[in-house]
Design a protein around this motif. Structure first.
Motif, mmCIF file in Angstrom:
data_model
loop_
_atom_site.group_PDB
_atom_site.id
_atom_site.type_symbol
_atom_site.label_atom_id
_atom_site.label_comp_id
_atom_site.label_asym_id
_atom_site.label_seq_id
_atom_site.Cartn_x
_atom_site.Cartn_y
_atom_site.Cartn_z
ATOM 1 N N TRP A 21 0.827 -1.215 0.000
ATOM 2 C CA TRP A 21 0.000 0.000 0.000
ATOM 3 C C TRP A 21 0.857 1.259 0.000
ATOM 4 N N ILE A 22 2.042 1.179 0.593
ATOM 5 C CA ILE A 22 2.965 2.310 0.573
ATOM 6 C C ILE A 22 3.567 2.486 -0.816
ATOM 7 N N HIS A 23 3.834 1.363 -1.485
ATOM 8 C CA HIS A 23 4.444 1.409 -2.816
ATOM 9 C C HIS A 23 3.421 1.651 -3.927
ATOM 10 N N GLY A 24 2.132 1.713 -3.575
ATOM 11 C CA GLY A 24 1.109 2.044 -4.557
ATOM 12 C C GLY A 24 0.564 0.871 -5.340
ATOM 13 N N ASP A 25 0.658 -0.334 -4.770
ATOM 14 C CA ASP A 25 0.184 -1.523 -5.475
ATOM 15 C C ASP A 25 -0.680 -2.385 -4.557
ATOM 16 N N PHE A 26 -1.478 -3.250 -5.189
ATOM 17 C CA PHE A 26 -2.025 -4.415 -4.516
ATOM 18 C C PHE A 26 -1.130 -5.587 -4.918
ATOM 19 N N VAL A 27 -0.586 -6.282 -3.945
ATOM 20 C CA VAL A 27 0.207 -7.483 -4.240
ATOM 21 C C VAL A 27 -0.409 -8.636 -3.463
ATOM 22 N N PHE A 28 -0.954 -9.604 -4.190
ATOM 23 C CA PHE A 28 -1.607 -10.743 -3.563
ATOM 24 C C PHE A 28 -0.704 -11.966 -3.705
ATOM 25 N N GLU A 29 -0.398 -12.573 -2.582
ATOM 26 C CA GLU A 29 0.460 -13.757 -2.562
ATOM 27 C C GLU A 29 -0.194 -14.798 -1.671
ATOM 28 N N ASN A 30 -0.930 -15.723 -2.290
ATOM 29 C CA ASN A 30 -1.609 -16.770 -1.544
ATOM 30 C C ASN A 30 -2.598 -16.176 -0.531
ATOM 31 N N GLU A 31 -3.404 -15.208 -0.969
ATOM 32 C CA GLU A 31 -4.341 -14.532 -0.077
ATOM 33 C C GLU A 31 -5.765 -15.011 -0.332
ATOM 34 N N SER A 32 -6.530 -15.152 0.738
ATOM 35 C CA SER A 32 -7.912 -15.621 0.634
ATOM 36 C C SER A 32 -8.804 -14.542 0.031
ATOM 37 N N LEU A 33 -9.982 -14.956 -0.419
ATOM 38 C CA LEU A 33 -10.939 -14.018 -1.003
ATOM 39 C C LEU A 33 -11.336 -12.950 0.010
ATOM 40 N N LYS A 34 -11.586 -13.344 1.254
ATOM 41 C CA LYS A 34 -11.985 -12.376 2.269
ATOM 42 C C LYS A 34 -10.881 -11.356 2.532
ATOM 43 N N THR A 35 -9.643 -11.819 2.644
ATOM 44 C CA THR A 35 -8.529 -10.897 2.885
ATOM 45 C C THR A 35 -8.394 -9.891 1.753
ATOM 46 N N VAL A 36 -8.507 -10.378 0.532
ATOM 47 C CA VAL A 36 -8.405 -9.504 -0.630
ATOM 48 C C VAL A 36 -9.528 -8.474 -0.640
ATOM 49 N N LEU A 37 -10.759 -8.938 -0.411
ATOM 50 C CA LEU A 37 -11.899 -8.028 -0.491
ATOM 51 C C LEU A 37 -11.950 -7.066 0.693
ATOM 52 N N ASP A 38 -11.379 -7.437 1.823
ATOM 53 C CA ASP A 38 -11.260 -6.481 2.928
ATOM 54 C C ASP A 38 -10.406 -5.293 2.500
ATOM 55 N N LYS A 39 -9.309 -5.581 1.801
ATOM 56 C CA LYS A 39 -8.445 -4.501 1.308
ATOM 57 C C LYS A 39 -9.168 -3.660 0.262
ATOM 58 N N VAL A 40 -9.865 -4.341 -0.632
ATOM 59 C CA VAL A 40 -10.608 -3.635 -1.675
ATOM 60 C C VAL A 40 -11.679 -2.736 -1.056
ATOM 61 N N SER A 41 -12.362 -3.255 -0.046
ATOM 62 C CA SER A 41 -13.420 -2.496 0.617
ATOM 63 C C SER A 41 -12.891 -1.181 1.185
ATOM 64 N N ARG A 42 -11.751 -1.245 1.847
ATOM 65 C CA ARG A 42 -11.201 -0.031 2.458
ATOM 66 C C ARG A 42 -10.662 0.938 1.415
ATOM 67 N N TRP A 43 -9.990 0.400 0.404
ATOM 68 C CA TRP A 43 -9.310 1.271 -0.559
ATOM 69 C C TRP A 43 -10.284 1.977 -1.491
ATOM 70 N N TYR A 44 -11.364 1.295 -1.866
ATOM 71 C CA TYR A 44 -12.316 1.861 -2.822
ATOM 72 C C TYR A 44 -13.625 2.311 -2.171
ATOM 73 N N ASN A 45 -13.683 2.228 -0.856
ATOM 74 C CA ASN A 45 -14.879 2.668 -0.120
ATOM 75 C C ASN A 45 -16.139 1.978 -0.637
ATOM 76 N N VAL A 46 -16.095 0.647 -0.656
ATOM 77 C CA VAL A 46 -17.264 -0.139 -1.050
ATOM 78 C C VAL A 46 -17.553 -1.170 0.037
ATOM 79 N N ASP A 47 -18.837 -1.409 0.271
ATOM 80 C CA ASP A 47 -19.234 -2.515 1.143
ATOM 81 C C ASP A 47 -19.174 -3.803 0.337
ATOM 82 N N ILE A 48 -18.985 -4.923 1.036
ATOM 83 C CA ILE A 48 -18.905 -6.222 0.371
ATOM 84 C C ILE A 48 -20.135 -7.049 0.730
#
Length: 413
Positions: free
Chosen positions: A335-362
Protein backbone atom coordinates in the motif's frame (compact mmCIF):
# COMPACT_ATOMS: atom_id res chain seq x y z
CA UNK A 1 -47.79 6.98 -21.88
CA UNK A 2 -49.08 9.63 -19.48
CA UNK A 3 -47.13 12.73 -18.51
CA UNK A 4 -46.00 11.26 -15.22
CA UNK A 5 -44.57 8.15 -16.89
CA UNK A 6 -42.86 10.18 -19.62
CA UNK A 7 -41.33 12.50 -17.02
CA UNK A 8 -40.07 9.53 -15.05
CA UNK A 9 -38.44 8.04 -18.16
CA UNK A 10 -36.69 11.36 -18.86
CA UNK A 11 -35.55 11.49 -15.23
CA UNK A 12 -34.05 8.02 -15.52
CA UNK A 13 -32.12 9.07 -18.62
CA UNK A 14 -31.01 12.32 -16.99
CA UNK A 15 -29.67 10.48 -13.94
CA UNK A 16 -28.04 7.87 -16.15
CA UNK A 17 -26.24 10.54 -18.18
CA UNK A 18 -25.05 12.26 -14.99
CA UNK A 19 -23.57 8.96 -13.82
CA UNK A 20 -21.70 8.51 -17.07
CA UNK A 21 -17.94 8.73 -16.55
CA UNK A 22 -15.40 10.27 -18.86
CA UNK A 23 -13.05 7.31 -18.63
CA UNK A 24 -15.72 5.13 -20.23
CA UNK A 25 -16.39 7.75 -22.91
CA UNK A 26 -12.68 7.88 -23.78
CA UNK A 27 -12.69 4.10 -24.21
CA UNK A 28 -15.74 4.26 -26.47
CA UNK A 29 -14.33 7.10 -28.59
CA UNK A 30 -11.01 5.30 -29.08
CA UNK A 31 -12.83 2.21 -30.29
CA UNK A 32 -15.16 4.33 -32.43
CA UNK A 33 -12.32 6.16 -34.20
CA UNK A 34 -10.47 2.90 -34.84
CA UNK A 35 -13.64 1.17 -36.08
CA UNK A 36 -13.64 -1.47 -33.33
CA UNK A 37 -16.97 -0.72 -31.61
CA UNK A 38 -19.33 -3.66 -31.30
CA UNK A 39 -23.08 -3.17 -31.77
CA UNK A 40 -23.84 -2.70 -28.07
CA UNK A 41 -21.00 -0.19 -27.62
CA UNK A 42 -22.09 1.72 -30.74
CA UNK A 43 -25.61 1.91 -29.35
CA UNK A 44 -24.26 3.13 -26.02
CA UNK A 45 -22.16 5.89 -27.59
CA UNK A 46 -24.95 6.94 -29.98
CA UNK A 47 -27.36 7.28 -27.09
CA UNK A 48 -24.98 9.39 -25.03
CA UNK A 49 -24.20 11.71 -27.93
CA UNK A 50 -27.83 12.19 -28.98
CA UNK A 51 -29.04 12.80 -25.44
CA UNK A 52 -26.17 14.80 -23.99
CA UNK A 53 -23.52 16.10 -26.42
CA UNK A 54 -21.60 17.04 -23.27
CA UNK A 55 -19.40 19.96 -24.30
CA UNK A 56 -17.42 19.72 -21.07
CA UNK A 57 -16.14 16.30 -22.14
CA UNK A 58 -14.78 17.71 -25.40
CA UNK A 59 -13.27 20.72 -23.63
CA UNK A 60 -11.42 18.48 -21.20
CA UNK A 61 -10.40 16.02 -23.91
CA UNK A 62 -9.27 18.12 -26.89
CA UNK A 63 -7.85 15.03 -28.63
CA UNK A 64 -11.43 14.25 -29.66
CA UNK A 65 -12.37 17.17 -31.93
CA UNK A 66 -16.12 17.51 -31.83
CA UNK A 67 -16.46 18.84 -35.37
CA UNK A 68 -14.37 16.02 -36.88
CA UNK A 69 -16.50 13.22 -35.49
CA UNK A 70 -19.96 14.84 -35.61
CA UNK A 71 -20.98 13.75 -39.14
CA UNK A 72 -19.64 10.24 -38.76
CA UNK A 73 -21.31 9.72 -35.40
CA UNK A 74 -24.59 11.32 -36.46
CA UNK A 75 -24.71 8.96 -39.41
CA UNK A 76 -24.65 5.94 -37.11
CA UNK A 77 -27.35 7.52 -34.92
CA UNK A 78 -29.56 8.15 -37.99
CA UNK A 79 -29.12 4.56 -39.04
CA UNK A 80 -29.97 3.21 -35.59
CA UNK A 81 -33.11 5.36 -35.27
CA UNK A 82 -34.16 4.68 -38.84
CA UNK A 83 -34.41 8.35 -39.79
CA UNK A 84 -33.12 7.62 -43.27
CA UNK A 85 -31.08 10.66 -44.31
CA UNK A 86 -27.59 11.50 -43.21
CA UNK A 87 -28.21 15.26 -43.32
CA UNK A 88 -30.69 15.81 -40.51
CA UNK A 89 -29.60 17.84 -37.53
CA UNK A 90 -29.01 16.69 -34.00
CA UNK A 91 -32.09 18.73 -33.00
CA UNK A 92 -34.18 16.61 -35.39
CA UNK A 93 -32.86 13.47 -33.75
CA UNK A 94 -33.68 14.75 -30.30
CA UNK A 95 -37.19 15.70 -31.40
CA UNK A 96 -37.61 12.26 -32.92
CA UNK A 97 -36.54 10.62 -29.65
CA UNK A 98 -38.95 12.78 -27.66
CA UNK A 99 -41.69 11.92 -30.16
CA UNK A 100 -41.02 8.24 -29.55
CA UNK A 101 -41.33 8.76 -25.81
CA UNK A 102 -44.63 10.63 -26.05
CA UNK A 103 -46.15 8.20 -28.54
CA UNK A 104 -44.95 5.04 -26.79
CA UNK A 105 -47.19 2.77 -24.76
CA UNK A 106 -46.58 1.64 -21.21
CA UNK A 107 -44.72 -1.33 -22.68
CA UNK A 108 -42.10 1.03 -24.09
CA UNK A 109 -41.71 2.49 -20.61
CA UNK A 110 -40.68 -0.92 -19.34
CA UNK A 111 -38.44 -1.51 -22.35
CA UNK A 112 -36.78 1.84 -21.62
CA UNK A 113 -36.09 0.63 -18.10
CA UNK A 114 -34.54 -2.47 -19.63
CA UNK A 115 -32.31 -0.30 -21.84
CA UNK A 116 -31.18 1.66 -18.80
CA UNK A 117 -30.32 -1.67 -17.19
CA UNK A 118 -28.01 -2.57 -20.06
CA UNK A 119 -26.48 0.87 -20.44
CA UNK A 120 -26.12 2.09 -16.89
CA UNK A 121 -27.19 -0.67 -14.54
CA UNK A 122 -30.48 -1.83 -13.12
CA UNK A 123 -32.47 0.01 -10.48
CA UNK A 124 -33.33 -2.44 -7.69
CA UNK A 125 -36.18 -2.67 -5.26
CA UNK A 126 -33.99 -1.22 -2.49
CA UNK A 127 -33.08 1.85 -4.53
CA UNK A 128 -29.83 0.28 -5.75
CA UNK A 129 -28.66 0.63 -9.32
CA UNK A 130 -25.77 -1.12 -10.98
CA UNK A 131 -22.79 1.00 -11.96
CA UNK A 132 -19.63 0.36 -13.95
CA UNK A 133 -16.64 -0.69 -11.83
CA UNK A 134 -14.57 1.78 -13.89
CA UNK A 135 -16.37 4.60 -12.10
CA UNK A 136 -15.14 3.51 -8.64
CA UNK A 137 -11.93 5.40 -8.00
CA UNK A 138 -9.13 4.53 -5.52
CA UNK A 139 -8.25 6.11 -2.19
CA UNK A 140 -6.95 9.67 -2.06
CA UNK A 141 -5.61 12.06 0.59
CA UNK A 142 -8.46 12.76 2.98
CA UNK A 143 -8.89 12.62 6.75
CA UNK A 144 -10.65 14.22 9.70
CA UNK A 145 -9.29 15.63 12.97
CA UNK A 146 -11.68 14.91 15.82
CA UNK A 147 -11.01 16.85 19.05
CA UNK A 148 -12.06 15.81 22.55
CA UNK A 149 -14.65 18.61 22.66
CA UNK A 150 -16.34 17.26 19.53
CA UNK A 151 -14.83 19.76 17.09
CA UNK A 152 -14.17 18.23 13.69
CA UNK A 153 -11.70 19.54 11.12
CA UNK A 154 -11.88 18.23 7.54
CA UNK A 155 -8.26 18.10 6.34
CA UNK A 156 -9.48 17.58 2.79
CA UNK A 157 -10.72 21.19 2.87
CA UNK A 158 -7.36 22.52 4.06
CA UNK A 159 -5.52 23.86 1.01
CA UNK A 160 -1.80 23.07 0.55
CA UNK A 161 0.41 25.80 1.98
CA UNK A 162 -2.17 26.94 4.57
CA UNK A 163 -2.13 26.81 8.38
CA UNK A 164 -4.92 26.18 10.86
CA UNK A 165 -4.91 26.52 14.66
CA UNK A 166 -6.18 23.33 16.31
CA UNK A 167 -5.97 23.16 20.10
CA UNK A 168 -2.47 24.13 21.15
CA UNK A 169 -0.90 23.32 17.79
CA UNK A 170 -0.72 24.86 14.35
CA UNK A 171 -1.73 22.36 11.68
CA UNK A 172 0.06 22.99 8.39
CA UNK A 173 -0.69 21.29 5.10
CA UNK A 174 2.54 21.24 3.11
CA UNK A 175 2.73 21.60 -0.65
CA UNK A 176 3.23 17.84 -1.00
CA UNK A 177 0.05 17.17 0.98
CA UNK A 178 1.66 16.14 4.28
CA UNK A 179 -0.17 17.41 7.36
CA UNK A 180 2.24 18.66 10.03
CA UNK A 181 1.61 19.49 13.69
CA UNK A 182 3.73 22.35 15.00
CA UNK A 183 3.59 23.29 18.70
CA UNK A 184 2.34 26.81 19.39
CA UNK A 185 2.31 28.96 22.51
CA UNK A 186 -0.80 28.15 24.43
CA UNK A 187 -2.41 28.90 27.76
CA UNK A 188 -4.33 25.64 27.79
CA UNK A 189 -4.02 23.92 31.17
CA UNK A 190 -4.03 20.45 29.67
CA UNK A 191 -2.99 18.82 26.41
CA UNK A 192 -5.52 18.40 23.65
CA UNK A 193 -6.16 14.85 22.43
CA UNK A 194 -6.42 14.58 18.65
CA UNK A 195 -8.00 11.72 16.76
CA UNK A 196 -7.10 11.47 13.07
CA UNK A 197 -9.53 9.38 11.04
CA UNK A 198 -9.10 8.24 7.46
CA UNK A 199 -12.39 7.02 5.97
CA UNK A 200 -12.65 4.14 3.57
CA UNK A 201 -11.12 5.46 0.36
CA UNK A 202 -8.85 7.89 2.24
CA UNK A 203 -5.20 8.07 3.29
CA UNK A 204 -3.06 10.71 4.99
CA UNK A 205 0.59 11.44 5.67
CA UNK A 206 1.20 13.11 9.05
CA UNK A 207 4.06 14.64 10.97
CA UNK A 208 3.23 14.46 14.68
CA UNK A 209 4.25 17.13 17.23
CA UNK A 210 7.40 15.14 18.16
CA UNK A 211 8.53 14.89 14.53
CA UNK A 212 7.38 11.29 14.03
CA UNK A 213 5.99 10.68 10.54
CA UNK A 214 2.97 8.42 10.10
CA UNK A 215 1.22 7.33 6.93
CA UNK A 216 -2.29 6.05 7.67
CA UNK A 217 -3.96 3.57 5.37
CA UNK A 218 -7.65 3.75 4.49
CA UNK A 219 -10.16 3.13 7.27
CA UNK A 220 -7.71 3.86 10.11
CA UNK A 221 -7.72 5.93 13.31
CA UNK A 222 -4.76 7.40 15.22
CA UNK A 223 -5.06 9.07 18.66
CA UNK A 224 -2.31 11.16 20.22
CA UNK A 225 -1.77 14.08 22.57
CA UNK A 226 -0.64 17.40 21.16
CA UNK A 227 2.05 17.56 23.87
CA UNK A 228 3.55 14.32 22.51
CA UNK A 229 7.04 15.82 22.28
CA UNK A 230 7.15 16.71 25.98
CA UNK A 231 5.78 13.40 27.29
CA UNK A 232 8.20 11.21 29.23
CA UNK A 233 6.94 8.23 27.25
CA UNK A 234 5.43 9.12 23.92
CA UNK A 235 2.26 7.10 23.41
CA UNK A 236 -0.21 6.88 20.51
CA UNK A 237 -3.15 4.56 19.80
CA UNK A 238 -3.86 2.94 16.44
CA UNK A 239 -6.82 1.16 14.89
CA UNK A 240 -6.19 0.13 11.31
CA UNK A 241 -2.87 0.33 9.50
CA UNK A 242 -0.02 2.79 9.68
CA UNK A 243 3.64 3.09 8.69
CA UNK A 244 5.63 4.82 11.44
CA UNK A 245 8.97 6.58 11.07
CA UNK A 246 9.64 7.42 14.72
CA UNK A 247 11.69 10.50 15.52
CA UNK A 248 14.57 9.96 17.97
CA UNK A 249 14.27 12.29 20.96
CA UNK A 250 16.64 12.63 23.91
CA UNK A 251 15.90 13.59 27.51
CA UNK A 252 18.58 13.74 30.23
CA UNK A 253 20.93 11.80 28.02
CA UNK A 254 18.44 8.99 27.33
CA UNK A 255 16.38 8.21 24.27
CA UNK A 256 12.66 8.75 24.82
CA UNK A 257 10.50 5.71 24.24
CA UNK A 258 7.64 5.69 21.75
CA UNK A 259 4.74 3.25 22.16
CA UNK A 260 2.02 2.37 19.67
CA UNK A 261 -0.95 0.80 21.43
CA UNK A 262 -3.46 -1.41 19.60
CA UNK A 263 -6.22 -3.65 20.93
CA UNK A 264 -3.94 -6.68 21.03
CA UNK A 265 -0.48 -5.27 21.67
CA UNK A 266 1.95 -2.48 22.51
CA UNK A 267 4.86 -1.81 20.17
CA UNK A 268 7.73 -0.05 21.91
CA UNK A 269 10.51 1.68 20.00
CA UNK A 270 13.25 4.24 20.43
CA UNK A 271 13.53 5.44 16.84
CA UNK A 272 12.80 3.23 13.87
CA UNK A 273 10.57 2.46 10.86
CA UNK A 274 7.83 -0.14 11.12
CA UNK A 275 4.34 -0.98 9.85
CA UNK A 276 1.41 -2.07 12.02
CA UNK A 277 -1.74 -3.66 10.62
CA UNK A 278 -4.41 -3.88 13.32
CA UNK A 279 -7.86 -3.43 11.84
CA UNK A 280 -10.85 -3.91 14.11
CA UNK A 281 -12.57 -7.23 13.60
CA UNK A 282 -9.63 -8.90 11.84
CA UNK A 283 -8.07 -12.02 13.31
CA UNK A 284 -4.42 -11.16 12.59
CA UNK A 285 -2.36 -8.23 13.89
CA UNK A 286 0.89 -7.75 11.97
CA UNK A 287 3.93 -5.72 13.01
CA UNK A 288 6.66 -5.53 10.36
CA UNK A 289 10.02 -3.93 11.19
CA UNK A 290 11.74 -2.10 8.34
CA UNK A 291 14.60 -0.46 10.24
CA UNK A 292 15.81 -0.23 13.85
CA UNK A 293 14.49 -2.35 16.71
CA UNK A 294 11.09 -2.88 18.34
CA UNK A 295 9.65 -4.92 21.18
CA UNK A 296 6.09 -6.15 20.70
CA UNK A 297 4.28 -6.79 23.98
CA UNK A 298 1.07 -8.80 24.26
CA UNK A 299 -0.27 -7.60 27.57
CA UNK A 300 -3.13 -10.07 27.94
CA UNK A 301 -0.84 -13.05 27.45
CA UNK A 302 2.14 -11.53 29.29
CA UNK A 303 4.37 -12.24 26.30
CA UNK A 304 6.77 -10.18 24.24
CA UNK A 305 8.96 -10.59 21.16
CA UNK A 306 11.86 -8.50 19.89
CA UNK A 307 12.07 -8.02 16.15
CA UNK A 308 15.01 -7.57 13.84
CA UNK A 309 14.74 -5.61 10.57
CA UNK A 310 13.06 -7.66 7.86
CA UNK A 311 10.95 -9.68 10.31
CA UNK A 312 7.33 -9.40 11.36
CA UNK A 313 5.30 -10.55 14.34
CA UNK A 314 1.89 -12.00 13.43
CA UNK A 315 -0.54 -12.30 16.32
CA UNK A 316 -3.50 -14.65 15.88
CA UNK A 317 -6.28 -13.54 18.23
CA UNK A 318 -8.08 -16.88 17.86
CA UNK A 319 -5.09 -19.05 18.67
CA UNK A 320 -3.68 -16.52 21.15
CA UNK A 321 -0.28 -17.13 19.65
CA UNK A 322 2.39 -15.20 17.77
CA UNK A 323 4.61 -16.18 14.86
CA UNK A 324 7.80 -14.37 13.92
CA UNK A 325 8.81 -14.68 10.29
CA UNK A 326 10.58 -12.74 7.54
CA UNK A 327 8.46 -10.55 5.29
CA UNK A 328 8.66 -9.26 1.75
CA UNK A 329 8.57 -5.45 1.54
CA UNK A 330 6.77 -5.54 -1.79
CA UNK A 331 3.93 -7.55 -0.24
CA UNK A 332 3.68 -6.29 3.33
CA UNK A 333 4.13 -2.63 2.33
CA UNK A 334 2.35 -2.83 -1.02
CA UNK A 335 0.00 0.00 0.00
CA UNK A 336 2.97 2.31 0.57
CA UNK A 337 4.44 1.41 -2.82
CA UNK A 338 1.11 2.04 -4.56
CA UNK A 339 0.18 -1.52 -5.47
CA UNK A 340 -2.02 -4.41 -4.52
CA UNK A 341 0.21 -7.48 -4.24
CA UNK A 342 -1.61 -10.74 -3.56
CA UNK A 343 0.46 -13.76 -2.56
CA UNK A 344 -1.61 -16.77 -1.54
CA UNK A 345 -4.34 -14.53 -0.08
CA UNK A 346 -7.91 -15.62 0.63
CA UNK A 347 -10.94 -14.02 -1.00
CA UNK A 348 -11.98 -12.38 2.27
CA UNK A 349 -8.53 -10.90 2.89
CA UNK A 350 -8.41 -9.50 -0.63
CA UNK A 351 -11.90 -8.03 -0.49
CA UNK A 352 -11.26 -6.48 2.93
CA UNK A 353 -8.45 -4.50 1.31
CA UNK A 354 -10.61 -3.64 -1.68
CA UNK A 355 -13.42 -2.50 0.62
CA UNK A 356 -11.20 -0.03 2.46
CA UNK A 357 -9.31 1.27 -0.56
CA UNK A 358 -12.32 1.86 -2.82
CA UNK A 359 -14.88 2.67 -0.12
CA UNK A 360 -17.26 -0.14 -1.05
CA UNK A 361 -19.23 -2.51 1.14
CA UNK A 362 -18.90 -6.22 0.37
CA UNK A 363 -21.92 -8.50 -0.06
CA UNK A 364 -21.72 -12.24 -0.77
CA UNK A 365 -24.70 -13.68 -2.65
CA UNK A 366 -23.60 -17.22 -1.86
CA UNK A 367 -20.81 -19.03 -0.10
CA UNK A 368 -17.67 -19.93 -1.99
CA UNK A 369 -15.02 -22.62 -1.55
CA UNK A 370 -11.63 -21.48 -0.39
CA UNK A 371 -9.73 -19.77 -3.20
CA UNK A 372 -6.38 -18.03 -3.06
CA UNK A 373 -5.13 -15.19 -5.22
CA UNK A 374 -1.78 -14.26 -6.72
CA UNK A 375 -0.80 -11.22 -8.73
CA UNK A 376 -0.38 -7.48 -8.54
CA UNK A 377 -2.13 -4.37 -9.85
CA UNK A 378 -1.67 -0.66 -9.26
CA UNK A 379 -3.75 0.90 -6.48
CA UNK A 380 -4.04 4.00 -8.66
CA UNK A 381 -6.32 2.16 -11.07
CA UNK A 382 -10.09 1.96 -10.87
CA UNK A 383 -11.85 -0.91 -9.15
CA UNK A 384 -12.44 -2.58 -12.53
CA UNK A 385 -8.74 -3.43 -12.92
CA UNK A 386 -8.60 -5.18 -9.55
CA UNK A 387 -11.76 -7.15 -10.28
CA UNK A 388 -10.35 -8.20 -13.64
CA UNK A 389 -7.29 -9.63 -11.89
CA UNK A 390 -9.50 -11.58 -9.48
CA UNK A 391 -11.66 -12.92 -12.32
CA UNK A 392 -8.59 -14.25 -14.13
CA UNK A 393 -7.64 -16.47 -11.20
CA UNK A 394 -11.11 -17.70 -10.23
CA UNK A 395 -14.61 -18.34 -11.57
CA UNK A 396 -16.06 -15.61 -9.37
CA UNK A 397 -17.91 -12.70 -10.96
CA UNK A 398 -18.69 -9.32 -9.45
CA UNK A 399 -21.01 -6.40 -9.93
CA UNK A 400 -21.16 -2.98 -8.26
CA UNK A 401 -24.29 -1.17 -7.15
CA UNK A 402 -24.87 2.28 -5.72
CA UNK A 403 -27.71 3.46 -3.49
CA UNK A 404 -29.56 6.75 -3.84
CA UNK A 405 -27.35 8.02 -0.99
CA UNK A 406 -24.20 7.26 -3.00
CA UNK A 407 -23.14 4.21 -0.97
CA UNK A 408 -21.42 1.61 -3.16
CA UNK A 409 -21.61 -2.17 -2.72
CA UNK A 410 -19.45 -4.80 -4.39
CA UNK A 411 -21.57 -7.92 -4.84
CA UNK A 412 -19.80 -11.27 -5.11
CA UNK A 413 -21.91 -13.44 -7.35
Amino acid sequence: MNRTSASFVRLIYKQANQMYNYQRLKELFEKFLSGNLNALEQHELDHWYAQSEDKTFFEENPQYRQADIRDKLLGSIHEELGIGTAHRSLLTIRRRIVHYWIAASLLVFFLTGLAVYHWYGKIGAEGQHQIAAETVMPARDQALIRLADGQIVDLDQLKPGTMLRVGNCNVIKNRDGQVEYVAANSNLSQAVINQIETPKGGTINLKLPDGTEVTLNAGSTLRFSQDLASQEIRRVELIGEGLFHVSKLMENGHKKRFIVHTVEQDVEVLGTIFNIQAYAGEMLTKTALVEGSVVVKYQRENRSVKLKPGYQAIWDSNKKDVDVEPFDNTIQLDWIHGDFVFENESLKTVLDKVSRWYNVDIKYEKSYPDVTFYGSVSRKNSLADVLELLKKTSNITFRVTMSSQGEKTLIVE
